[in-house]
Enzyme design. Structure first.
Site, short mmCIF file in Angstrom:
data_model
loop_
_atom_site.label_atom_id
_atom_site.label_comp_id
_atom_site.label_asym_id
_atom_site.label_seq_id
_atom_site.Cartn_x
_atom_site.Cartn_y
_atom_site.Cartn_z
N ASP A 29 0.50 -1.52 -0.33
CA ASP A 29 0.05 -0.27 0.18
C ASP A 29 0.70 1.73 0.11
O ASP A 29 1.39 1.64 0.47
CB ASP A 29 -1.16 -0.37 1.80
N ASP A 30 0.77 1.53 -1.46
CA ASP A 30 0.84 3.32 -1.09
C ASP A 30 2.51 3.30 -1.49
O ASP A 30 3.18 3.65 -0.65
CB ASP A 30 1.16 4.67 0.42
N CYS A 68 -6.00 3.70 -3.59
CA CYS A 68 -6.00 2.74 -3.74
C CYS A 68 -7.62 2.03 -3.31
O CYS A 68 -7.56 1.39 -4.12
CB CYS A 68 -6.44 3.18 -1.38
N LYS A 122 -6.33 -5.29 3.77
CA LYS A 122 -7.20 -4.21 3.74
C LYS A 122 -8.22 -4.66 2.12
O LYS A 122 -7.66 -4.98 1.08
CB LYS A 122 -6.10 -3.42 3.05
N HIS A 124 -11.88 -2.54 0.85
CA HIS A 124 -11.73 -1.18 1.17
C HIS A 124 -12.78 -0.72 -0.35
O HIS A 124 -12.44 0.21 -1.13
CB HIS A 124 -10.46 -0.14 0.54
N ASP A 280 0.34 -1.00 -4.88
CA ASP A 280 -1.62 -0.31 -5.77
C ASP A 280 -1.15 0.97 -6.31
O ASP A 280 -2.93 1.57 -6.97
CB ASP A 280 -2.55 -0.44 -4.21
N ASN A 281 -0.84 2.26 -5.75
CA ASN A 281 -0.60 3.12 -6.45
C ASN A 281 0.85 3.72 -6.07
O ASN A 281 1.60 2.90 -5.20
CB ASN A 281 -1.46 4.28 -6.04
N LYS A 302 1.63 10.00 -4.82
CA LYS A 302 -0.23 9.23 -4.60
C LYS A 302 -1.15 10.42 -5.28
O LYS A 302 -1.05 11.15 -4.62
CB LYS A 302 0.31 8.81 -3.36
#
Ligand SMILES: *[C@@H]1O[C@H](CO)[C@@H](O)[C@H](O)[C@H]1NC(C)=O
Ligand SMILES: *[C@@H]1O[C@H](CO)[C@@H](O)[C@H](O)[C@H]1NC(C)=O
Ligand SMILES: *[C@@H]1O[C@H](CO)[C@@H](O)[C@H](O)[C@H]1NC(C)=O
Ligand SMILES: *[C@@H]1O[C@H](CO)[C@@H](O)[C@H](O)[C@H]1NC(C)=O
Length: 545
Positions: A29-30, A68, A122, A124, A280-281, A302
Site C-alpha cells: 500500500d502506497d 487505493c 485491506k 476498501h 496499489d499506487n 500518490k
C-alpha cells in the site's frame, strides 16, 4: 455438481489435468518507485523483494491507478475505474457505497476453475452492507480490515466525517471483530495468517491468496508511521526520522515476503506458484498523508496522475516464466491481472465479458514480445476541476490537476546510491528459497538489472512552455521523458489534438462516480466502537432521538 463439471471440463480441455498454478498476489500500500532495492534504493533494505525481482521478471512499466479504492476495484474487476464508477477519490469509512454487486470479481472467476480464495488484509471496496464485504464476493476467509487504513497496533481507524473525528476498531476474523489482535503489529498479523493459510491448504487444489498489506500506508494522523523499535533502529543512519520509520515499516513488509516464499517452499508449492508483488499506487512522498515514500526521480505523489503516482514498483516471479532474471518493458495495467490469471487457469478467454478493459499479457510478458497493451486511462475524474489523463504508446496527456497542483513536484531522496549488499539478498529467506529451486543470484546479474531499472530523465528543454495542467492540457513523451520535464503541448499541436480526441473518446464512456455522502449512522460510537455494516440495521440515530 455444475462446479465439479466445470472443473473437469476446463481441466480436460485446456490444461490436460496439469495442476493449476497457485496465485499469490501481494499488494503493498502506497509503496514508492524508489523504495525498492532493485530500483536503486540503498537506504531501505528490501532483500526478499529484490531476490524475487532478480530471479523473476521486473515489471518496468507496471501501471496502477492513483489511489487505493480505484486500484483495488481495477484488480478485482479487470475494468478501468471510470467504467465501474470507482474513479473518484477513495471510499471513506462512513460512506454507504461500494463496488457494484453486479460486478463479477477475480476470486469468483477463479472459483469457477477450482481455486480456493483467501484474502488477508485491506479490502476498501465497501462494507456498509455485509454483502459488499469479501466473504460475499468470492473469498472464503478474511482476516483483515474493511476501511482504507488502520493503526498498526491497536487497529483503530480514525476518520473525519461531519467535522467529527470518528474512531472505530477495524480488524475482523471473517465477520467477527478480532478484538484479541489488539497490540499485535498488523504486518505480522497478516503474515502469520497467510502462513497459516498456506500450511493448511489442500495441496491438490489451486490456491489464490490475495495478501493486501496495510504497509506502508500511514496509520492515524497522531501516529502515522509505526513499526517495532528494533526495525526502526536498524536504519539509524537515515537522517530523516520520518524516512527512518518508513524504512522500519517497509523492512517488516519485506520480511513478510520472505516468510511467505519460505512457507510456499516448505509446503512444496513454490515450484507451481505465480507470485505478483506490486504497489496499489505510487508512494506518499515528502509528507503527503504524513508519509515518507519516494518516487524519485519520477514526478508527483500518490493521488495524482504523474508517473510517480501511476507507474508502480512491481514484479512477477514464477518457475513457469521463461528466461527469468530480466526486465519486461511492455506496459501492464492493474486491470490486466484478471484476464491474465483467468488465461493461466485455462479459462476460455472469450467467456470473459467484452466490457473488460484488462488484457491477457502473459504471452507478451513470458515471451518478451511486443506489448499487448498500448493505451492506459489513468483516470478521468467526474469533477471537471479534477484531473484526467490517458497514455497511448509513448504519448501521455494530462488535463486538470488534483490538490491545486500542490503535489506536482519531484521529491528527491537524499539517499540515492547508497551501497548495496548482494550477499544479503542471496542470504534472505526468499533468496534461499528460490535458490533451492535452482535460481541463482549473481553480483553481475544484480548490477545489470539494477542499472536497467534506473530511470534516465533526459534533459530539460527550457524553450518549452511549463506545464500547468489546471490551466491547459500538457503533453509528454513518457518514453523519452519519463520524469515529465518537457511539456510538448505547444510545440506539437498535432499530437495534442490527437491525444485530446483520445481523451474525449474515453470520456464519453465514463460512468458517474458511485460516491455518496457519509452517513451519521456509520459512527462507530453507535456500534461498540466498531466500523461495521451499519446499512444492514435500523438507524441508531432515529432510534435514539
Ligand atoms: C483435497 O482436495 C481434493 C480435490 O478437490 C479432494 O478430493 C480431497 O477430499 C481434499 N482433501 C481434504 C482433506 O479435504
Ligand atoms: C548506513 O548503514 C548501512 C548498514 O546498516 C550501510 O550499509 C550504509 O552504507 C550506511 N550508509 C551511510 C551513508 O553511512
Ligand atoms: C514441486 O515439487 C514437489 C516436491 O519436490 C513435487 O512433488 C512436485 O511434483 C513439483 N511440482 C512441479 C509442478 O514441478
Ligand atoms: C468529460 O465530459 C464531461 C461531460 O460532457 C465534461 O464535463 C468534462 O469536462 C469532460 N472531461 C474531460 C477531461 O474532458
Amino acid at each position: 455438481m455444475l462446479l465439479f463439471l466445470l472443473i473437469i471440463l476446463s481441466c480436460f480441455k485446456i490444461t490436460m489435468c496439469k495442476k493449476l498454478p497457485h496465485i499469490i498476489f501481494i499488494l503493498a500500500d502506497d509503496l514508492g518507485w524508489y523504495d525498492v532495492g532493485y530500483h536503486g534504493s540503498g537506504d531501505i533494505k528490501t532483500h526478499n523483494i529484490d531476490a524475487l525481482a532478480y530471479t523473476g521478471v521486473i515489471l518496468d512499466r507496471n501501471y496502477v491507478t492513483p489511489l487505493c479504492t480505484p486500484s483495488r476495484s481495477a484488480l478485482m474487476t479487470g475494468k478501468f475505474p471510470i467504467h465501474t464508477g470507482m474513479q473518484h477519490k477513495v471510499l471513506m469509512a462512513a460512506e454507504p457505497w461500494g463496488l457494484s454487486l453486479s460486478e463479477k470479481l477475480l476470486p469468483e472467476y477463479l472459483r469457477d476453475f477450482g481455486y480456493r480464495n483467501h484474502i488477508v488484509g485491506k479490502w476498501h471496496l465497501g462494507h456498509y452492507k455485509i454483502k459488499y464485504t469479501p466473504l460475499f464476493r468470492g473469498f472464503e476467509s478474511h482476516l483483515g480490515f474493511w476501511t482504507g487504513h488502520q493503526d498498526y497496533y491497536d487497529h483503530v481507524a480514525v476518520e473525519k466525517s461531519f467535522s467529527k473525528q470518528l474512531w472505530g476498531h477495524d480488524m475482523r476474523r471473517n465477520l467477527e471483530p478480532a478484538w484479541d489482535l489488539y497490540g499485535k503489529y498488523s504486518t505480522d498479523v497478516f503474515t502469520d495468517e497467510s502462513v497459516k493459510i498456506i500450511n493448511n491448504h489442500n495441496k491438490s487444489e489451486p490456491l489464490f491468496l490475495y495478501l493486501a498489506h496495510t504497509a506502508v500506508h500511514s496509520g492515524n494522523p497522531f501516529k502515522p508511521l509505526n513499526a517495532p523499535d528494533d526495525s526502526i533502529i536498524k536504519f539509524n543512519n537515515i537522517t530523516n526520522y520520518q524516512r527512518q520509520k518508513f524504512a522500519g515499516m517497509l523492512s517488516k513488509l519485506d520480511d513478510s515476503v520472505g516468510k511467505i516464499i519460505d512457507t510456499l517452499k516448505k509446503n512444496s508449492m513454490l515450484n507451481n506458484s505465480i507470485i505478483v508483488f506490486t504497489t496499489d499506487n505510487g508512494g506518499a512522498a515528502s509528507g503527503f498523508d504524513s508519509n515518507a515514500a519516494s518516487n524519485f526521480p519520477l514526478r508527483g505523489t500518490k493521488g495524482n496522475v504523474w508517473e510517480g503516482s501511476v507507474r508502480g514498483a512491481g514484479l512477477i516471479w514464477s518457475p513457469l516464466l521463461k528466461r527469468p532474471g530480466r526486465t519486461y518493458r511492455g506496459k501492464i495495467h492493474i486491470t490486466d491481472w484478471l484476464p491474465t490469471f483467468v488465461g493461466l487457469a485455462g479459462g476460455d478467454k472469450t467467456k470473459l465479458p467484452k466490457n473488460i478493459d484488462g488484457l491477457d499479457v502473459w504471452d507478451s510478458l513470458n515471451n518478451d514480445k511486443p506489448p499487448a497493451r498500448r493505451t492506459i486511462v489513468h483516470t478521468i475524474d467526474g469533477n471537471p476541476q479534477y484531473f484526467a489523463s490517458v497514455t497511448r504508446d509513448n504519448m501521455k496527456i494530462i488535463k486538470g490537476s488534483n490538490y491545486q497542483g500542490k503535489w506536482d513536484g519531484w521529491y528527491e531522496s537524499s539517499t540515492w546510491n547508497w551501497p548495496y549488499n548482494v550477499d544479503a539478498v542471496v542470504q534472505s529467506q526468499a533468496g534461499r528459497a528460490v535458490a533451492s529451486l535452482g535460481f541463482s543470484i549473481t553480483p553481475q546479474a544484480v548490477f545489470k538489472l539494477r542499472k536497467e531499472s534506473q530511470i534516465n530523465c533526459g534533459k530539460k528543454d527550457s524553450t518549452l512552455r511549463e506545464c500547468y495542467p489546471q490551466r491547459s492540457p500538457c503533453l509528454f513523451d513518457i518514453d523519452l521523458d519519463p520524469c515529465e520535464l518537457n511539456n510538448l503541448a505547444v510545440k506539437r499541436p498535432d499530437l495534442l489534438e490527437s491525444m485530446l480526441r483520445e481523451l474525449h473518446r474515453w470520456n464519453s464512456t465514463v460512468v458517474p462516480p458511485r460516491n455518496v455522502k457519509p452517513n451519521p449512522n456509520a459512527n462507530p460510537s453507535f456500534w461498540n466502537h466498531l466500523w461495521t455494516n451499519f446499512g444492514d440495521y435500523p438507524s441508531p440515530v432515529t432510534a435514539s432521538s
